[in-house]
Structure formats: C-alpha cells, structure tokens
Design a protein around this motif. Structure first.
Motif, PDB file in Angstrom:
ATOM      1  N   GLY A 157     131.673  10.806  13.637  1.00 22.63           N
ATOM      2  CA  GLY A 157     131.673  10.274  14.995  1.00 22.63           C
ATOM      3  C   GLY A 157     132.807  10.883  15.795  1.00 22.63           C
ATOM      4  N   CYS A 158     132.851  10.531  17.076  1.00 22.31           N
ATOM      5  CA  CYS A 158     133.870  11.093  17.957  1.00 22.31           C
ATOM      6  C   CYS A 158     134.065  10.120  19.107  1.00 22.31           C
ATOM      7  N   ARG A 159     135.346   9.935  19.517  1.00 19.36           N
ATOM      8  CA  ARG A 159     135.585   8.934  20.562  1.00 19.36           C
ATOM      9  C   ARG A 159     135.506   9.501  21.971  1.00 19.36           C
ATOM     10  N   TYR A 160     135.266  10.799  22.078  1.00 25.41           N
ATOM     11  CA  TYR A 160     134.992  11.358  23.405  1.00 25.41           C
ATOM     12  C   TYR A 160     133.498  11.211  23.683  1.00 25.41           C
ATOM     13  N   ASN A 161     133.109  11.563  24.881  1.00 27.58           N
ATOM     14  CA  ASN A 161     131.682  11.474  25.207  1.00 27.58           C
ATOM     15  C   ASN A 161     131.338  12.591  26.183  1.00 27.58           C
ATOM     16  N   CYS A 162     131.431  13.813  25.709  1.00 27.62           N
ATOM     17  CA  CYS A 162     131.215  14.970  26.580  1.00 27.62           C
ATOM     18  C   CYS A 162     129.762  14.985  27.068  1.00 27.62           C
ATOM     19  N   VAL A 163     129.597  15.436  28.302  1.00 31.27           N
ATOM     20  CA  VAL A 163     128.276  15.299  28.938  1.00 31.27           C
ATOM     21  C   VAL A 163     127.160  16.039  28.210  1.00 31.27           C
ATOM     22  N   TYR A 164     127.514  17.097  27.484  1.00 34.02           N
ATOM     23  CA  TYR A 164     126.471  17.922  26.859  1.00 34.02           C
ATOM     24  C   TYR A 164     126.220  17.556  25.400  1.00 34.02           C
ATOM     25  N   CYS A 165     126.951  16.572  24.870  1.00 35.35           N
ATOM     26  CA  CYS A 165     126.976  16.353  23.421  1.00 35.35           C
ATOM     27  C   CYS A 165     126.179  15.114  23.004  1.00 35.35           C
ATOM     28  N   GLY A 166     125.597  15.173  21.823  1.00 32.34           N
ATOM     29  CA  GLY A 166     124.778  14.055  21.353  1.00 32.34           C
ATOM     30  C   GLY A 166     125.467  13.213  20.293  1.00 32.34           C
ATOM     31  N   GLN A 167     126.750  13.464  20.071  1.00 29.52           N
ATOM     32  CA  GLN A 167     127.437  12.789  18.965  1.00 29.52           C
ATOM     33  C   GLN A 167     127.381  11.263  19.084  1.00 29.52           C
ATOM     34  N   LYS A 168     127.476  10.748  20.326  1.00 29.64           N
ATOM     35  CA  LYS A 168     127.462   9.288  20.513  1.00 29.64           C
ATOM     36  C   LYS A 168     126.124   8.682  20.092  1.00 29.64           C
ATOM     37  N   ARG A 172     137.412  14.874  30.389  1.00 31.49           N
ATOM     38  CA  ARG A 172     138.745  15.476  30.367  1.00 31.49           C
ATOM     39  C   ARG A 172     139.381  15.347  28.981  1.00 31.49           C
ATOM     40  N   LYS A 173     139.164  16.363  28.171  1.00 31.20           N
ATOM     41  CA  LYS A 173     139.696  16.301  26.807  1.00 31.20           C
ATOM     42  C   LYS A 173     141.072  16.923  26.717  1.00 31.20           C
ATOM     43  N   LEU A 174     141.310  17.924  27.579  1.00 36.40           N
ATOM     44  CA  LEU A 174     142.602  18.612  27.500  1.00 36.40           C
ATOM     45  C   LEU A 174     142.887  19.340  28.800  1.00 36.40           C
ATOM     46  N   ASP A 210     134.061  17.643  10.516  1.00 33.80           N
ATOM     47  CA  ASP A 210     134.503  16.587  11.443  1.00 33.80           C
ATOM     48  C   ASP A 210     134.429  17.038  12.902  1.00 33.80           C
ATOM     49  N   ASP A 211     134.103  16.081  13.771  1.00 31.68           N
ATOM     50  CA  ASP A 211     134.129  16.356  15.209  1.00 31.68           C
ATOM     51  C   ASP A 211     135.448  15.908  15.819  1.00 31.68           C
ATOM     52  N   GLU A 212     136.136  15.022  15.131  1.00 24.73           N
ATOM     53  CA  GLU A 212     137.453  14.586  15.626  1.00 24.73           C
ATOM     54  C   GLU A 212     138.394  14.557  14.430  1.00 24.73           C
TER      55      GLU A 212
HETATM   56  S1  SF4 Z   1     131.669  17.798  22.222  1.00 25.64           S
HETATM   57 FE1  SF4 Z   1     133.106  17.379  20.593  1.00 25.64          FE
HETATM   58  S2  SF4 Z   1     134.707  16.193  21.613  1.00 25.64           S
HETATM   59 FE2  SF4 Z   1     132.948  16.115  22.946  1.00 25.64          FE
HETATM   60  S3  SF4 Z   1     131.864  14.256  22.359  1.00 25.64           S
HETATM   61 FE3  SF4 Z   1     130.967  15.933  21.222  1.00 25.64          FE
HETATM   62  S4  SF4 Z   1     132.007  15.933  19.283  1.00 25.64           S
HETATM   63 FE4  SF4 Z   1     133.258  14.756  20.710  1.00 25.64          FE
END
Ligand code: SF4
Length: 445
Positions: free
Chosen positions: A206-217, A323-325, A251-253
């Motif tokens: 899992g990952c606590r970010y929520n980037c617009v293009y990502c499906g991890q959530k 805004r991750k960095l 890992d993603d985070e």
């Molecule tokens: S792109 Fe990376 S940092 Fe962003 S939500 Fe997905 S796994 Fe997390």
C-alpha cells in the motif's frame, strides 16, 4: 488436495524480465502449504526454462518471444505484437502432469495482459477435467467487469482483492482469516524455482499518497508493514535457502513517509545480518525521505541501481499529481546519497510522460535538470489505470488492451482521450534520452 498456481505468458509490444515475479502467488503458495495443500507453480515466465538467455548480474534478462497477429483493436499500431514466455506445447505438457489438481489459481498483474489468461484458461479446459479455476491479481481488481464478462462462469471465480481470505474461504479454510492482512503473510515461496536469479519481496504493502495516475489505493487501500523482526528473519531465511544475492523490494512506500525512524530501524537490522546481498528498488523511492542517515544505511546495505521517483520538475504538474516532493527535496537527496558514497552511475531518476497538463517542453526541461547530476534518466510512459483519479471517466467497457503504456501516449483512448504525443515525437524523445544516457555512461568510465 492439490493446487496449481499459474503465472500466464505475456502478450505485449515489448516485455523484459525486470524482476518480474508473481509475488502474490508466491505468498499464496506458502499460505496454502501451511494449510496442508500440495502446491505446484507453473510460471510461464520462469527463465529457468530458457538457460540460453544468460541473465545479467542483477538477475534480470530477456524473455523468449514470438511475433503474433495483433488483435483487431490494435491493428493500426505501427509496432510488432509478441507473445513472451514458454511455448503453448510446454504449457500443455506441464498441465498434463497435474491433471489431478483440485484447484487452479491464475494471476494477471496488468490489465492489458489478459490475453495470457485467456490462453491459459483454454489450455486448462482442454487438459484438466472439470477444473475449478480462480482468477486474481491486478487485472481483475482494476477491470473487474471486463474480467467477469470474459472469464466468470460456473467453473471460474474472479477475485478482486489482494487479501486471500475470500479464496481461502472457498477452499474451506475458514480459520485462516489472519491472511486478510499482508502483515501476517509468510515469506514468498521461492522453492518452486530451480535457480533463483533474484528474490522479490515486500516489507510494506500500500501507499499513503494518492497520485492521480496510480491505482495503488484501489489495489491495496491500506498501508501495512510487516513486523521488522519477522521481515529481517525472512530475508535471512530467503538468503540461506536460495543463496541468491539479488533482493528486490516491490514496496511502493519503502521509506516510511510518516515515521522514518521505522525505516532506520529496519535498515539497521538488515545491516546487522551482514549478508552479501544487494537491494533493488524498481518501483522508485521518494527522494524526500532520503535523509543523511537513510542514505548512509542504503549505501552500507548495498542498494544498487537506486531509482528515484522525480516524475517532473514542473511545479504546476507536481501540484496536480500529488505534491510528493519539491525540487530541493530531490537535490538534497542526491547530496545525501553522494555524501554517503553513491556514484552517479548507481542512481537514476524516473521521469513520467503523460502527466496532466505536462508539455513536451516540461519533459525536456526535466531531462536537462537530471542530466546535470550525471545520473541516468528513466522515461516512463503512463498507462491507463482504470479507477485512478485521472482515468475515472474511462468506462469499464473499454478494452483493456488500450490501457497499454507502450501505445497510450500516441494512440490515446479512441473516442475518449486524444493522443498526447505524435508517434515520431515520442521516438525522438526516446532517442534523445538514450543518447544522453550514453554520454553519461561514457563519462563514468
Ligand atoms: S504513484 Fe507511487 S507514491 Fe503515488 S500513490 Fe502510487 S504508489 Fe504511491
């Protein structure tokens, strides 16, 4: 009871074994074994089948391929389409050794790789009488409707979560509810591989970010970690049982964004093992959390081919993505890494193509910025990730073959998303990056 786990062949425009392992199946294998099942893995991408394709030092390597006819929906794409993995004849032969399998579990790790699933299911029906099939992995999670329409029937059940409790319920193992949590998973089971070129593993999921293009959530909504002691023992066990020296974090985070002291503790304990192993981070790490201490630990731990998730230097794009960095975070991380002893040749930065509002000028500026530090550039073309914020408007009825990152930027999604780049423009950009990387490689010598 016998369970057959299957990782299908790949149908795509290109594929390479960059630490590609069906990690979910490998966890499941040990879970099922602990419940008394006999488990067999057919990994159609296992490079032990192709000893003539010599692996690189880091364990990665080519996959054998044959050109195949393009599906109708991809007919206009000016690239060759291929099938990667063991031959269909070999699949039949392997299946016929396990006609007595009680259950078959198939995974599919990318939405646009479902043609491999179709091939496997057809083979299974031909060889195994009355099979009970389960389909899981990222494809059914992100494209559940498509997977259900295509594959769900009386004998095939589709799963759309990354925990195994539902599957275990179906197998009548009600008391194993603890496997709902990744934290309780056993180590991945690498005993299926004759020679292990690399170990893939996760400390966190899992990952606590929520980037617009990502499906991890959607794939794994909760961020979970294993117990540090347990994980360190797993690494020791995996090294001792395989003697493999390449360890790959999926890992993603990996660097804990809320409590970096956890990561310091994890890395310190891994260091205490004093194992002759190297670590890789193909999913990229967030430079923001590479403190001086983390950089030193990573150096001592032999983190190799360190991949930093920069994405872009455009502030406007970063604000939209999540805004991750900041650029100064990235520069600070590089300083810390160089100070710790890393050489530019050991570091690379991911630059993403296709981010919202990103222009080709933004991409070229980011390339210029990265090459200033003499680290390698890794261009990543965005794929369509159904249900990710950026792609919410994409209907589930769209054929997942159109999600493919190799084609999305110049093909768009016909009728829904216009192409972002021209084919030639992209080729030019890739050539430019290759040349820039080549110049850097020359200056490492
Ligand atoms: S792109 Fe990376 S940092 Fe962003 S939500 Fe997905 S796994 Fe997390």
């Amino acid at each position: 009871m016998k369970v057959l786990l299957i990782n299908p062949p790949i149908y795509d425009f290109s594929a390479y074994d960059v630490w590609l392992k069906p990690l979910g199946l490998l966890y499941l294998s040990n879970i099922l074994k602990s419940c008394g099942f006999e488990v067999v893995l057919i990994d159609c991408l296992d490079r032990n089948f192709f000893p003539h394709l010599i692996p690189k030092k880091d364990g990665t390597g080519k996959l054998p391929s044959v050109e195949v006819e393009k599906p109708e929906i991809l007919k206009n794409i000016p690239l060759k389409y291929k099938r990667y993995g063991i031959s269909q004849k070999d699949i039949y032969n392997l299946l016929s050794l396990h006609k007595d399998a009680n259950y078959i579990v198939i995974t599919c790790s990318t939405t646009y790789w479902y043609l491999g699933v179709r091939e496997i299911i057809n083979c299974v029906y031909e060889v195994i009488p009355k099979p009970k099939i389960f389909l899981g992995g990222i494809y059914p999670i992100l494209s559940f409707k498509h997977a259900s329409c295509l594959f769900s029937n009386k004998t095939t059940k589709i799963f759309y979560t990354t925990d195994f409790s539902e599957l275990l319920d179906f197998l009548n193992i009600q008391h194993k509810k603890q496997y709902k949590n990744f934290a309780k998973f056993p180590p991945p089971d690498f005993s299926h591989y004759k020679k292990v070129y690399y170990i893939t593993t996760r400390f966190s999921y899992g990952c606590r970010y929520n980037c617009v293009y990502c499906g991890q959530k959607i794939i794994h909504p909760k961020y979970e970690t294993k117990d540090i002691e347990q994980f360190v023992n797993e690494i020791k066990f995996l090294y001792e049982t395989t003697k493999c020296q390449n360890f790959v974090f999926y890992d993603d985070e990996l660097l804990n964004s809320k409590d970096i002291t956890t990561t310091v503790e994890l890395f310190s304990k891994l260091l205490n093992l004093s194992l002759p192993i190297k670590f890789y981070t193909p999913n990229g790490i967030n430079p923001k959390f590479i403190t001086k201490e983390i950089a030193q630990l990573m150096y001592q731990l032999n983190f190799t081919d360190l991949r930093l998730s920069l994405e872009t230097i455009s502030d406007k794009v970063h604000k939209i993505v999540d805004r991750k960095l900041t650029i100064s975070d990235f520069e600070q991380a590089l300083n810390n890494l160089f100070l710790a002893g890393f050489k530019p040749s050991q570091i690379s930065a991911y630059i993403l193509l296709g981010l919202p509002t990103e222009t080709i000028e933004d991409v070229y500026k980011t390339i210029e910025f990265v090459s200033k530090y003499k680290i390698r550039i890794r261009l990543c073309e965005l794929a369509v990730v159904p249900k990710a914020k950026m792609f919410k408007h994409i209907s589930e009825d769209i054929d997942p073959l159109l999600h493919n990152n190799t084609i999305f930027l110049f093909n768009g999604v016909p009728g829904v998303i216009e192409p972002l780049y021209k084919f030639d423009e992209l080729q030019q950009l890739k050539t430019y990056v290759n040349q820039t990387n080549k110049l850097l490689t020359n200056c490492y010598v």
